[in-house]
Structures are given as C-alpha cells and as structure tokens.
Enzyme design. Structure first.
Site, PDB file in Angstrom:
ATOM      1  CB  SER A 154      -0.862   0.006   1.268  1.00 16.80           C
ATOM      2  OG  SER A 154      -1.474   1.271   1.464  1.00 16.80           O
ATOM      3  CE1 TYR A 167      -4.633  -2.252   4.976  1.00 16.91           C
ATOM      4  CE2 TYR A 167      -3.586  -0.117   4.637  1.00 16.91           C
ATOM      5  CZ  TYR A 167      -4.150  -1.269   4.123  1.00 16.91           C
ATOM      6  OH  TYR A 167      -4.221  -1.442   2.749  1.00 16.91           O
TER       7      TYR A 167
END
Ligand SMILES: NC(=O)c1ccc[n+]([C@@H]2O[C@H](COP(=O)([O-])OP(=O)(O)OC[C@H]3O[C@@H](n4cnc5c(N)ncnc54)[C@H](OP(=O)(O)O)[C@@H]3O)[C@@H](O)[C@H]2O)c1
Length: 269
Positions: A154, A167
């Site tokens: 990401s 995350y």
C-alpha cells in the site's frame, strides 16, 4: 509464450482473490495465460464467481479456501495447488484487512488480526511458495526466474495513517519483509517485489468513494484525479510476474495516481 500470453503454462496463486484487487489480479494473470488459484477466507460465492469468469475466457482456475493467517490451512492450500496444477510459479500475497480504531481504543484483537492476515499471512504463503520453487527447480522454458513473489502492499508502507496504525504498521512490515526476502533469494533467481496501490475502488474502502461527496474529498489526495480500479493493479501484477520485468527485484511499484507526490504542496505548500 507470446506477447499476449506472457504467463502461458505458469501457475499463479492469488491470496484473497474473491473480490477487489485480488480479483482484478486473478483475472489479469489468467488473461495473460496463467492457470490461477483463487484463494478466499469466507466468500465462497465470490471465489466461485471469479473462477467461472476465468474459465469463461478459456483459462484454468480453482478456488481454495484458506485463512492465510493459519499455518495449517496455508500448508494445505499449497499442497492442494501442487496436487492440482503440479507447481506454483507466481505467488501474489494480496489478502489484507483493516480493523480501524483511534489508537487509545485499539484492542489487542484489532492489532493481532490485522498483523495476522496482512503480515504473518504474507510470511506463511511466501515461505511455502519458496519451498515449492526450490523443489521444482529452475526451468528456463517456464520463466527466466525460478519463481516470482508479489506483495500487495500500500502507499501506507510509507505514508503514516492516523486511526489505522495497525494497518500502516503491517504494510511498513511488508516493505522490509519484501526487501529482505528479495535480497536473500536473488541468488536463487527468485524475484520478490511489491505493488503499492493508492486508493482503489473495492469493499475495503467503500465509504471513501461511494458517494459523490466522499469521492470528491478523496480526489483531493490524488493528483491524477481518478480513483483507481482493480484492473489498474492487475496490469502491474502481470508485468511484475512476467519475464518483461526480469531485472526487477526488491522494488515497490506505487500505482497510486500520484498520491505519493505530496498533493498538499501542489500549490506551493
Ligand atoms: N482498496 C484499496 O484502496 C487498497 C489500497 C492499498 C492497498 N490495498 C490492499 O489490497 C489488498 C486487497 O484489498 P481490497 O481492497 O481488494 O479489499 P477486499 O475487496 O476487501 O478484498 C480482500 C480480500 O482478502 C480476502 N481475505 C481477507 N481475510 C483473509 C484471510 N484471513 N485469508 C485469506 N483471504 C482473506 C478476502 O476474502 P474473503 O472475502 O473470502 O474473506 C478478499 O478476497 C489488501 O492487502 C489491501 O490492504 C487496497
């Protein structure tokens, strides 16, 4: 192997490919000639839908249920894959979740689950893939590399994300897992890279794009002024899995419409 089917006769296992980015990657790899294992944790229907879409285009696919955070289930998934297709050439470590919370309210369950799926799951699948690459050995008729691993990381492997520290920490961990693995495995001709998506329209972030107001707010972070689609990531995965990218290892390709370009500074800061 032709220019249109650079992955012909290769087998790809895509974790978490019953929806979203994983689905986009599975469809793109299949369209490039690969046989595909569609892994899922709970969405049997979603996985079967993706398998059918692939079969409709003439490629081979099977669905295998496995929670990637569970070692036994991962071992079983690889053993079923090898029984069915003979080997694995490409692993795409895509399965990932969010369990968001303000930091002081974050529970140990929220922390552990996100780390368990996003980081431990990626480790477990990569380890089994590498074992299989080594067992099968190098075959120049399949690929210039003995095997390829692609992590779906990401932009949050480098952009801090308040309210999502579990995350962001998992994706930061993926970055050095990927680089360390690439360093360790390069002499064996195993290539390891990541794709760092920006904002892609999937279930994980639906509330950030499914109303015009939300989408307008999100677009402020994207210089290219378009929210991404799973197919935008699928095409990068095909290239990273193919011999066209044979000299790449240890790299993250950010597919983010420019999200990493500090859009807040576009007008002078
Ligand atoms: N969408 C974005 O903007 C964006 C941006 C950057 C990075 N990413 C990353 O892209 C990856 C895919 O996310 P997505 O956006 O496509 O979300 P998604 O549509 O929610 O897909 C997540 C996939 O992961 C699977 N999964 C969840 N837990 C699992 C487990 N324990 N074992 C195996 N599979 C599991 C889900 O399968 P089931 O439904 O069967 O559980 C589903 O197929 C994630 O790693 C995410 O962090 C997404």
């Amino acid at each position: 192997m032709t220019k249109d089917t650079p992955l012909k006769d290769q087998v790809a296992l895509v974790t978490g490919s019953s929806s979203g980015i994983g689905e986009g990657i599975a469809l793109a790899l299949a369209a490039s000639g690969a046989s595909v294992v569609v892994n899922y944790a709970s969405s049997k229907e979603g996985a079967e839908r993706v398998v059918q879409k692939i079969r409709d285009t003439g490629s081979e696919a099977i669905a295998i249920r496995a929670d990637v955070s569970d070692e036994e289930q991962v071992l079983e998934m690889f053993s079923k894959t090898i029984d069915h297709f003979g080997t694995v050439d490409v692993l795409v470590n895509n399965a990932g979740i969010q369990k968001d919370s303000e930091f002081i309210d974050m529970t140990i369950e929220q922390w552990d689950r996100v780390m368990g799926v996003n980081l431990r799951g990626a480790f477990l699948c990569a380890r089994e893939a590498v074992k299989e690459f080594i067992r099968r050995g190098f075959d120049p008729l399949r690929s210039k590399a003995m095997g390829k691993i692609i992590f779906v990381s990401s932009v949050h492997e480098v952009i801090p994300w308040a309210g999502h520290v579990n995350y962001a920490a998992s994706k930061g961990g993926i970055m050095l897992l990927m680089k360390s693995l690439a360093q360790e495995l390069a002499p064996q001709k195993i290539r390891v890279n990541s794709i760092g998506p920006g904002a892609i329209k999937t279930n994980i972030n639906r509330s950030a794009w499914d109303t015009p107001e939300a989408e307008a707010k999100l677009l402020k972070l994207i210089p290219y002024k378009r929210v991404g689609e799973p197919a935008d990531i699928g095409s990068v995965a095909v290239w990273l899995a193919s011999d066209e990218s044979d000299y790449l290892t240890g790299t993250t390709i950010y597919a983010d419409g420019g999200m990493l370009l500090y859009p807040g500074f576009a007008t002078g800061g």
